[in-house]
Each structure stands twice: as structure tokens, then as C-alpha cells.
Design a protein around this motif. Sequence first.
Motif, PDB file in Angstrom:
ATOM      1  N   ALA A  53      22.378   2.389 -18.635  1.00 31.04           N
ATOM      2  CA  ALA A  53      23.516   2.744 -19.478  1.00 31.04           C
ATOM      3  C   ALA A  53      22.930   2.178 -21.046  1.00 31.04           C
ATOM      4  CB  ALA A  53      24.664   2.123 -19.266  1.00 31.04           C
ATOM      5  N   ALA A  54      22.203   0.991 -21.251  1.00 31.13           N
ATOM      6  CA  ALA A  54      21.763   0.621 -22.472  1.00 31.13           C
ATOM      7  C   ALA A  54      20.862   1.621 -23.080  1.00 31.13           C
ATOM      8  CB  ALA A  54      21.377  -0.861 -22.334  1.00 31.13           C
ATOM      9  N   TRP A  55      20.104   2.058 -22.208  1.00 32.01           N
ATOM     10  CA  TRP A  55      18.934   3.286 -22.819  1.00 32.01           C
ATOM     11  C   TRP A  55      19.581   4.400 -23.448  1.00 32.01           C
ATOM     12  CZ3 TRP A  55      17.660   8.445 -21.718  1.00 32.01           C
ATOM     13  CH2 TRP A  55      16.193   8.415 -22.121  1.00 32.01           C
ATOM     14  N   LEU A  56      20.617   4.713 -22.415  1.00 29.74           N
ATOM     15  CA  LEU A  56      21.524   6.124 -22.810  1.00 29.74           C
ATOM     16  C   LEU A  56      22.063   5.963 -24.065  1.00 29.74           C
ATOM     17  CD1 LEU A  56      23.032   7.493 -19.497  1.00 29.74           C
ATOM     18  CD2 LEU A  56      21.434   8.552 -21.398  1.00 29.74           C
ATOM     19  N   ALA A  66      43.965   9.132 -29.922  1.00 31.71           N
ATOM     20  CA  ALA A  66      42.654   9.031 -29.206  1.00 31.71           C
ATOM     21  C   ALA A  66      41.655   8.582 -30.492  1.00 31.71           C
ATOM     22  CB  ALA A  66      42.208  10.391 -28.879  1.00 31.71           C
ATOM     23  N   GLY A  67      41.698   8.856 -31.559  1.00 37.41           N
ATOM     24  CA  GLY A  67      40.786   8.365 -32.676  1.00 37.41           C
ATOM     25  C   GLY A  67      40.675   6.673 -32.389  1.00 37.41           C
ATOM     26  N   GLU A  68      41.742   6.110 -32.244  1.00 42.48           N
ATOM     27  CA  GLU A  68      41.659   4.715 -32.440  1.00 42.48           C
ATOM     28  C   GLU A  68      41.667   3.926 -31.040  1.00 42.48           C
ATOM     29  OE1 GLU A  68      45.339   3.824 -34.423  1.00 42.48           O
ATOM     30  OE2 GLU A  68      45.019   4.887 -36.125  1.00 42.48           O
ATOM     31  N   ALA A  69      41.807   4.495 -29.898  1.00 51.04           N
ATOM     32  CA  ALA A  69      41.935   3.708 -28.527  1.00 51.04           C
ATOM     33  C   ALA A  69      40.395   3.782 -28.231  1.00 51.04           C
ATOM     34  CB  ALA A  69      42.609   4.741 -27.653  1.00 51.04           C
ATOM     35  N   ASP A  70      40.435   2.674 -27.119  1.00 44.22           N
ATOM     36  CA  ASP A  70      39.333   2.398 -26.331  1.00 44.22           C
ATOM     37  C   ASP A  70      39.233   3.169 -24.825  1.00 44.22           C
ATOM     38  OD1 ASP A  70      37.968   1.192 -28.368  1.00 44.22           O
ATOM     39  OD2 ASP A  70      38.834  -0.758 -28.047  1.00 44.22           O
ATOM     40  N   VAL A  71      38.301   3.449 -24.285  1.00 51.18           N
ATOM     41  CA  VAL A  71      38.339   3.917 -22.905  1.00 51.18           C
ATOM     42  C   VAL A  71      37.561   2.855 -22.188  1.00 51.18           C
ATOM     43  CG1 VAL A  71      37.746   5.758 -21.255  1.00 51.18           C
ATOM     44  CG2 VAL A  71      38.543   6.354 -23.564  1.00 51.18           C
ATOM     45  N   ARG A  72      38.207   2.623 -21.143  1.00 46.08           N
ATOM     46  CA  ARG A  72      37.571   1.584 -20.087  1.00 46.08           C
ATOM     47  C   ARG A  72      37.387   2.351 -18.807  1.00 46.08           C
ATOM     48  NH1 ARG A  72      40.418  -3.993 -21.288  1.00 46.08           N
ATOM     49  NH2 ARG A  72      39.857  -4.637 -23.295  1.00 46.08           N
ATOM     50  N   PHE A  73      36.046   2.325 -18.617  1.00 48.50           N
ATOM     51  CA  PHE A  73      35.780   3.144 -17.280  1.00 48.50           C
ATOM     52  C   PHE A  73      35.509   2.123 -16.350  1.00 48.50           C
ATOM     53  CE2 PHE A  73      34.623   6.429 -20.510  1.00 48.50           C
ATOM     54  CZ  PHE A  73      34.662   7.583 -19.968  1.00 48.50           C
ATOM     55  N   GLY A  74      35.749   2.510 -15.044  1.00 50.01           N
ATOM     56  CA  GLY A  74      35.893   1.356 -13.887  1.00 50.01           C
ATOM     57  C   GLY A  74      34.058   1.390 -13.393  1.00 50.01           C
ATOM     58  N   THR A  75      33.196   1.422 -14.236  1.00 45.97           N
ATOM     59  CA  THR A  75      31.951   1.435 -14.140  1.00 45.97           C
ATOM     60  C   THR A  75      31.137   1.002 -15.211  1.00 45.97           C
ATOM     61  OG1 THR A  75      29.783   2.626 -13.168  1.00 45.97           O
ATOM     62  CG2 THR A  75      31.360   3.752 -14.394  1.00 45.97           C
ATOM     63  N   GLU A  76      29.759   0.502 -14.929  1.00 48.30           N
ATOM     64  CA  GLU A  76      28.833   0.085 -16.175  1.00 48.30           C
ATOM     65  C   GLU A  76      27.906   1.277 -16.374  1.00 48.30           C
ATOM     66  OE1 GLU A  76      27.120  -3.464 -14.833  1.00 48.30           O
ATOM     67  OE2 GLU A  76      28.329  -4.769 -15.807  1.00 48.30           O
ATOM     68  N   ARG A  77      28.169   2.366 -15.838  1.00 45.35           N
ATOM     69  CA  ARG A  77      27.071   3.392 -15.770  1.00 45.35           C
ATOM     70  C   ARG A  77      27.220   4.132 -17.223  1.00 45.35           C
ATOM     71  NH1 ARG A  77      26.810   7.706 -12.041  1.00 45.35           N
ATOM     72  NH2 ARG A  77      28.870   7.115 -10.867  1.00 45.35           N
ATOM     73  N   VAL A  78      28.394   4.290 -17.660  1.00 44.14           N
ATOM     74  CA  VAL A  78      28.563   4.899 -18.854  1.00 44.14           C
ATOM     75  C   VAL A  78      27.801   4.430 -20.064  1.00 44.14           C
ATOM     76  CG1 VAL A  78      30.430   5.940 -20.391  1.00 44.14           C
ATOM     77  CG2 VAL A  78      30.818   5.694 -17.938  1.00 44.14           C
ATOM     78  N   GLY A  79      27.133   5.393 -20.686  1.00 47.25           N
ATOM     79  CA  GLY A  79      26.406   4.818 -21.709  1.00 47.25           C
ATOM     80  C   GLY A  79      26.870   4.993 -23.156  1.00 47.25           C
ATOM     81  N   ALA A  80      27.540   6.197 -23.283  1.00 43.65           N
ATOM     82  CA  ALA A  80      27.988   6.567 -24.342  1.00 43.65           C
ATOM     83  C   ALA A  80      29.244   7.540 -24.332  1.00 43.65           C
ATOM     84  CB  ALA A  80      27.074   7.265 -25.424  1.00 43.65           C
ATOM     85  N   TYR A  81      30.286   7.442 -25.110  1.00 39.14           N
ATOM     86  CA  TYR A  81      31.505   8.353 -24.697  1.00 39.14           C
ATOM     87  C   TYR A  81      32.213   8.589 -26.309  1.00 39.14           C
ATOM     88  CZ  TYR A  81      34.709   4.472 -25.543  1.00 39.14           C
ATOM     89  OH  TYR A  81      35.507   3.499 -25.999  1.00 39.14           O
TER      90      TYR A  81
END
Length: 231
Positions: free
Chosen positions: A51-54, A174-189
Motif C-alpha cells: 500500500a505504501a508503494w501504491l 464527502a469532501g471533508e470526510a475520511d474513509v476507514r477501510f477494514g484493511t491495510e491494502r488500500v494505497g490511495a482513495y
Amino acid sequence: MHTTRTRPSPGVLTAGAAALALLATGCSQPSTGARTDGCRADGHWSEREQAAWLRTAVAFQGTADGADGTGSAYAHASVVVRAQHPGDAGPLCQPLSVQVEFWTLTATTTGTRMSSVMRQRLDADGSRTHTVRFPAGLPTGRDGACAGVLVAAYAGAPLTGEELPGQIPDPAAAGEADVRFGTERVGAYRLLPPPDPAGCATDRRTAGPSPAAPSPGPSPSGSSAWDVFHP
């Protein structure tokens, strides 16, 4: 006193040399980011390292203004997984399986519904640039008055229901909110608000409850609906 020395046989010498070679190999495994034959060794990367590379490779283009309500929203928007720049650590030795996925966030009288619109898989190693254009079916105009867009780039297989966000942002914020996925695989959103967030928020405040409101929590289809006041 006469001393007799026993010379090791050729087979013993060969076995000893082989053991030393194996020991040296085991102690010289490439570390994270190490270069091997001109590429960056990534065979043992964790989900967080992928994810850090992405995170450094992904860019969102043409999304600054969001939907324009004219029917051509996001016509020039894209997700770019770029080639590595000069001075970077080099391309990856093993291409990374990358998923680029798009969801709509639809405001309803009972909460926010998240629905997957498109997912595209690609193999990225930093040697070339990949471009994924936004799907043409994203809601716009009146149909998209209270619909935002969530797009994410992540490594590995498609996200499971447990890896999707447990809390879905209100499209109006949406422009101000954070999204918390249930995984560390997401590199960018990237979260993109509706064409008229203020009007959407007004509609949400005055809307009455739906007679067939779904219960909070993930649905069998992978979509999730939360109460409008869900924390």
C-alpha cells in the motif's frame, strides 16, 4: 612422537562448502526495497508495504471540481498508476496486482448506500504508466443530485465485505470526510461530493423516513446502508 593427520575426503569438503553457501544465502535475503538485478525486490512485502508503494504511485486526475451536473461529469477524470520517476528506487521485480474500484455513495432518507460500479485489475511494477478512466455510468445531473463517488486503488484480490468501510460518509460531506477501510491494502482513495452538496444536505434534513428502511449494516450484495445519524 609421530603424529598422523587425517585429511578430509573430497566428499566432506564438498558438503561443507555447500552448507556454508546455504548459510550465506539465508543471511543475505534482500531487505525491503533492496535492488536485485536492477529492480526492487518486493516478493516478501507485507500488505502495508504494498500500500505504501501504491500511495506514491497513484494520482487522481480531472477530479478537482467533481461532477458538474451537465451529463459530462468526470469525462476527463482518471486514476493513474504512474511509472517511477528518475531517482526512485526502480521498478518492482514482481509486478503488483492492483485493483482500481469505483463506488457510488447515494444519499437516501435512511442513510448512505454504497454500490460498486466498476473494478479494473492491472499489473503494475513502475516500469510504465497505467491509466484507468472513470466509468461513464456514474450518476450526474438530477439523478446524481445526492450521489457522491468513492474511488480506491488497492493491492491484491477484490475487497471482501469485511474490508469495505464500516462507516460510510454522507455524500454531502464527502469532501471533508475520511474513509476507514477494514484493511491495510488500500494505497490511495478519493472522495468526490455530489454536484450540489448544500442542496443535498437540505433535502436530507427535510426528508421523512422510508416505509421500507433497511436495517443498518452490510447487505448481502456488499452494499451498506446506515442511518442518517450513524456516528
